[in-house]
Design a protein around this motif. Structure first.
Motif, PDB file in Angstrom:
ATOM      1  N   GLN A   1      73.814 -26.849  14.110  1.00  0.00           N
ATOM      2  CA  GLN A   1      73.382 -25.968  15.185  1.00  0.00           C
ATOM      3  C   GLN A   1      72.013 -25.375  14.810  1.00  0.00           C
ATOM      4  N   PRO A   2      71.331 -24.739  15.755  1.00  0.00           N
ATOM      5  CA  PRO A   2      69.987 -24.214  15.473  1.00  0.00           C
ATOM      6  C   PRO A   2      69.900 -23.261  14.275  1.00  0.00           C
ATOM      7  N   ASP A   3      71.022 -22.600  13.918  1.00  0.00           N
ATOM      8  CA  ASP A   3      70.982 -21.688  12.770  1.00  0.00           C
ATOM      9  C   ASP A   3      70.931 -22.425  11.431  1.00  0.00           C
ATOM     10  N   ARG A   4      71.133 -23.746  11.466  1.00  0.00           N
ATOM     11  CA  ARG A   4      71.089 -24.611  10.280  1.00  0.00           C
ATOM     12  C   ARG A   4      72.192 -24.299   9.258  1.00  0.00           C
ATOM     13  N   LEU A   5      73.158 -23.534   9.686  1.00  0.00           N
ATOM     14  CA  LEU A   5      74.287 -23.191   8.814  1.00  0.00           C
ATOM     15  C   LEU A   5      75.598 -23.786   9.305  1.00  0.00           C
ATOM     16  N   HIS A   6      75.737 -23.890  10.627  1.00  0.00           N
ATOM     17  CA  HIS A   6      77.005 -24.314  11.208  1.00  0.00           C
ATOM     18  C   HIS A   6      76.884 -25.704  11.831  1.00  0.00           C
ATOM     19  N   PRO A   7      77.755 -26.629  11.423  1.00  0.00           N
ATOM     20  CA  PRO A   7      77.693 -27.997  11.953  1.00  0.00           C
ATOM     21  C   PRO A   7      78.009 -28.064  13.447  1.00  0.00           C
ATOM     22  N   LEU A   8      77.430 -29.050  14.100  1.00  0.00           N
ATOM     23  CA  LEU A   8      77.747 -29.359  15.492  1.00  0.00           C
ATOM     24  C   LEU A   8      79.138 -29.983  15.574  1.00  0.00           C
ATOM     25  N   ALA A   9      79.678 -30.027  16.777  1.00  0.00           N
ATOM     26  CA  ALA A   9      80.984 -30.662  16.973  1.00  0.00           C
ATOM     27  C   ALA A   9      80.961 -32.113  16.498  1.00  0.00           C
ATOM     28  N   SER A  10      79.824 -32.777  16.654  1.00  0.00           N
ATOM     29  CA  SER A  10      79.720 -34.192  16.247  1.00  0.00           C
ATOM     30  C   SER A  10      79.862 -34.389  14.747  1.00  0.00           C
ATOM     31  N   ALA A  11      79.702 -33.314  13.972  1.00  0.00           N
ATOM     32  CA  ALA A  11      79.849 -33.420  12.519  1.00  0.00           C
ATOM     33  C   ALA A  11      81.297 -33.230  12.068  1.00  0.00           C
ATOM     34  N   HIS A  12      82.115 -32.646  12.912  1.00  0.00           N
ATOM     35  CA  HIS A  12      83.465 -32.284  12.476  1.00  0.00           C
ATOM     36  C   HIS A  12      84.392 -33.469  12.211  1.00  0.00           C
ATOM     37  N   PRO A  13      84.241 -34.616  12.883  1.00  0.00           N
ATOM     38  CA  PRO A  13      85.023 -35.774  12.451  1.00  0.00           C
ATOM     39  C   PRO A  13      84.678 -36.209  11.024  1.00  0.00           C
ATOM     40  N   VAL A  14      83.428 -36.038  10.627  1.00  0.00           N
ATOM     41  CA  VAL A  14      83.026 -36.368   9.246  1.00  0.00           C
ATOM     42  C   VAL A  14      83.664 -35.378   8.279  1.00  0.00           C
ATOM     43  N   ILE A  15      83.651 -34.100   8.659  1.00  0.00           N
ATOM     44  CA  ILE A  15      84.282 -33.079   7.822  1.00  0.00           C
ATOM     45  C   ILE A  15      85.767 -33.374   7.665  1.00  0.00           C
ATOM     46  N   LEU A  16      86.424 -33.720   8.768  1.00  0.00           N
ATOM     47  CA  LEU A  16      87.845 -34.055   8.688  1.00  0.00           C
ATOM     48  C   LEU A  16      88.070 -35.269   7.797  1.00  0.00           C
ATOM     49  N   ALA A  17      87.194 -36.248   7.882  1.00  0.00           N
ATOM     50  CA  ALA A  17      87.339 -37.441   7.037  1.00  0.00           C
ATOM     51  C   ALA A  17      87.267 -37.081   5.552  1.00  0.00           C
ATOM     52  N   ASN A  18      86.480 -36.038   5.226  1.00  0.00           N
ATOM     53  CA  ASN A  18      86.411 -35.578   3.835  1.00  0.00           C
ATOM     54  C   ASN A  18      87.700 -34.894   3.393  1.00  0.00           C
ATOM     55  N   ILE A  19      88.334 -34.209   4.334  1.00  0.00           N
ATOM     56  CA  ILE A  19      89.499 -33.380   4.015  1.00  0.00           C
ATOM     57  C   ILE A  19      90.819 -34.116   4.196  1.00  0.00           C
ATOM     58  N   TRP A  20      90.886 -35.004   5.183  1.00  0.00           N
ATOM     59  CA  TRP A  20      92.157 -35.592   5.617  1.00  0.00           C
ATOM     60  C   TRP A  20      92.966 -36.269   4.509  1.00  0.00           C
ATOM     61  N   PRO A  21      92.386 -37.127   3.665  1.00  0.00           N
ATOM     62  CA  PRO A  21      93.231 -37.797   2.668  1.00  0.00           C
ATOM     63  C   PRO A  21      93.988 -36.815   1.781  1.00  0.00           C
ATOM     64  N   THR A  22      93.314 -35.771   1.330  1.00  0.00           N
ATOM     65  CA  THR A  22      93.959 -34.782   0.465  1.00  0.00           C
ATOM     66  C   THR A  22      94.914 -33.910   1.251  1.00  0.00           C
ATOM     67  N   LEU A  23      94.546 -33.563   2.469  1.00  0.00           N
ATOM     68  CA  LEU A  23      95.422 -32.749   3.318  1.00  0.00           C
ATOM     69  C   LEU A  23      96.718 -33.491   3.630  1.00  0.00           C
ATOM     70  N   GLN A  24      96.596 -34.748   4.023  1.00  0.00           N
ATOM     71  CA  GLN A  24      97.781 -35.542   4.358  1.00  0.00           C
ATOM     72  C   GLN A  24      98.719 -35.656   3.167  1.00  0.00           C
ATOM     73  N   LYS A  25      98.150 -35.917   1.997  1.00  0.00           N
ATOM     74  CA  LYS A  25      98.961 -36.059   0.785  1.00  0.00           C
ATOM     75  C   LYS A  25      99.648 -34.727   0.454  1.00  0.00           C
ATOM     76  N   SER A  26      98.937 -33.612   0.655  1.00  0.00           N
ATOM     77  CA  SER A  26      99.495 -32.294   0.356  1.00  0.00           C
ATOM     78  C   SER A  26     100.629 -31.948   1.313  1.00  0.00           C
ATOM     79  N   ILE A  27     100.484 -32.327   2.572  1.00  0.00           N
ATOM     80  CA  ILE A  27     101.537 -32.047   3.558  1.00  0.00           C
ATOM     81  C   ILE A  27     102.775 -32.872   3.251  1.00  0.00           C
ATOM     82  N   ARG A  28     102.573 -34.104   2.858  1.00  0.00           N
ATOM     83  CA  ARG A  28     103.703 -34.996   2.596  1.00  0.00           C
ATOM     84  C   ARG A  28     104.419 -34.690   1.277  1.00  0.00           C
ATOM     85  N   ALA A  29     103.749 -33.932   0.400  1.00  0.00           N
ATOM     86  CA  ALA A  29     104.348 -33.632  -0.903  1.00  0.00           C
ATOM     87  C   ALA A  29     105.618 -32.820  -0.728  1.00  0.00           C
ATOM     88  N   LYS A  30     106.584 -33.072  -1.576  1.00  0.00           N
ATOM     89  CA  LYS A  30     107.859 -32.349  -1.493  1.00  0.00           C
ATOM     90  C   LYS A  30     107.723 -30.989  -2.159  1.00  0.00           C
TER      91      LYS A  30
END
Length: 197
Positions: free
Chosen positions: A168-197
């Motif tokens: 975004q113009p403030d150069r601090l907050h990502p646009l919506a178009s960046a959030h799938p990339v952010i999720l791709a960074n987080i998802w593998p670890t998040l999924q594994k953590s959720i599935r953990a017993k």
């Protein structure tokens, strides 16, 4: 994202994932439902993973603020997993790394005492904050993750931070178009953590 009402036995109830973050998780400047947390919730449903996400992120939140809010959130939602995405605002304000680390440790301990697992999401500071501070800040997450034996996403803005066109113009907050990339960074670890017993 509404918390699903549990029906049937506790065994069959969906797990609750509590996301405690700052503006990067609170959809600052974005249309509702376009941030990485909402995208993660959609992905859980599409993959039929029995979990519900509660997004308790607040723009401007520091580790101190998260530490003070967490006990009530643990009591209210009784999460199986707490995702802690905090520290960026501490860093942007130049607050002591040791204080941020102590707050993150306290949050992790509180979550554990409430029978919740912890997932840490790390952050880097821009180079203009000084190399020494930036290195100590980034290392804090890895040190803490080892100390509490929790999974870590080292840098949520990997593949985003170096692309000005994704902000975004403030150069601090990502646009919506960046959030799938952010999720791709987080998802593998998040999924594994959720599935953990």
């Amino acid at each position: 994202m509404a918390l699903a009402t549990a029906s049937g036995s506790a065994y069959s109830a969906p797990k609750t994932v509590l996301v405690l973050g700052d503006s990067l998780s609170a959809e600052y400047g974005l249309a509702r439902g376009t941030g990485w947390v909402a995208l993660a919730d959609e992905k859980l449903r599409s993959q039929k993973i029995e979990a519900t996400i509660v997004n308790a992120s607040v723009s401007g939140e520091t580790t101190s603020g998260g530490r003070s809010r967490l006990p009530a959130l643990l009591e209210k939602y009784k999460p199986a997993l707490v995702v802690i995405e905090l520290g960026a605002n501490d860093g942007l304000r130049g607050l002591p790394v040791a204080a941020a680390e102590a707050n993150l440790l306290a949050m992790s301990s509180a979550a554990r005492k409430a029978d919740a697992r912890v997932l840490l999401i790390g952050m880097r500071m821009p180079p203009n904050y000084g190399r020494d501070y930036a290195e100590r800040f980034y290392a804090m997450y890895g040190t803490l993750a080892k100390q509490i034996q929790a999974p870590l996403v080292p840098f949520m803005l990997e593949g985003v931070a170096d692309k000005p066109e994704l902000f975004q113009p403030d150069r601090l907050h990502p646009l919506a178009s960046a959030h799938p990339v952010i999720l791709a960074n987080i998802w593998p670890t998040l999924q594994k953590s959720i599935r953990a017993k």
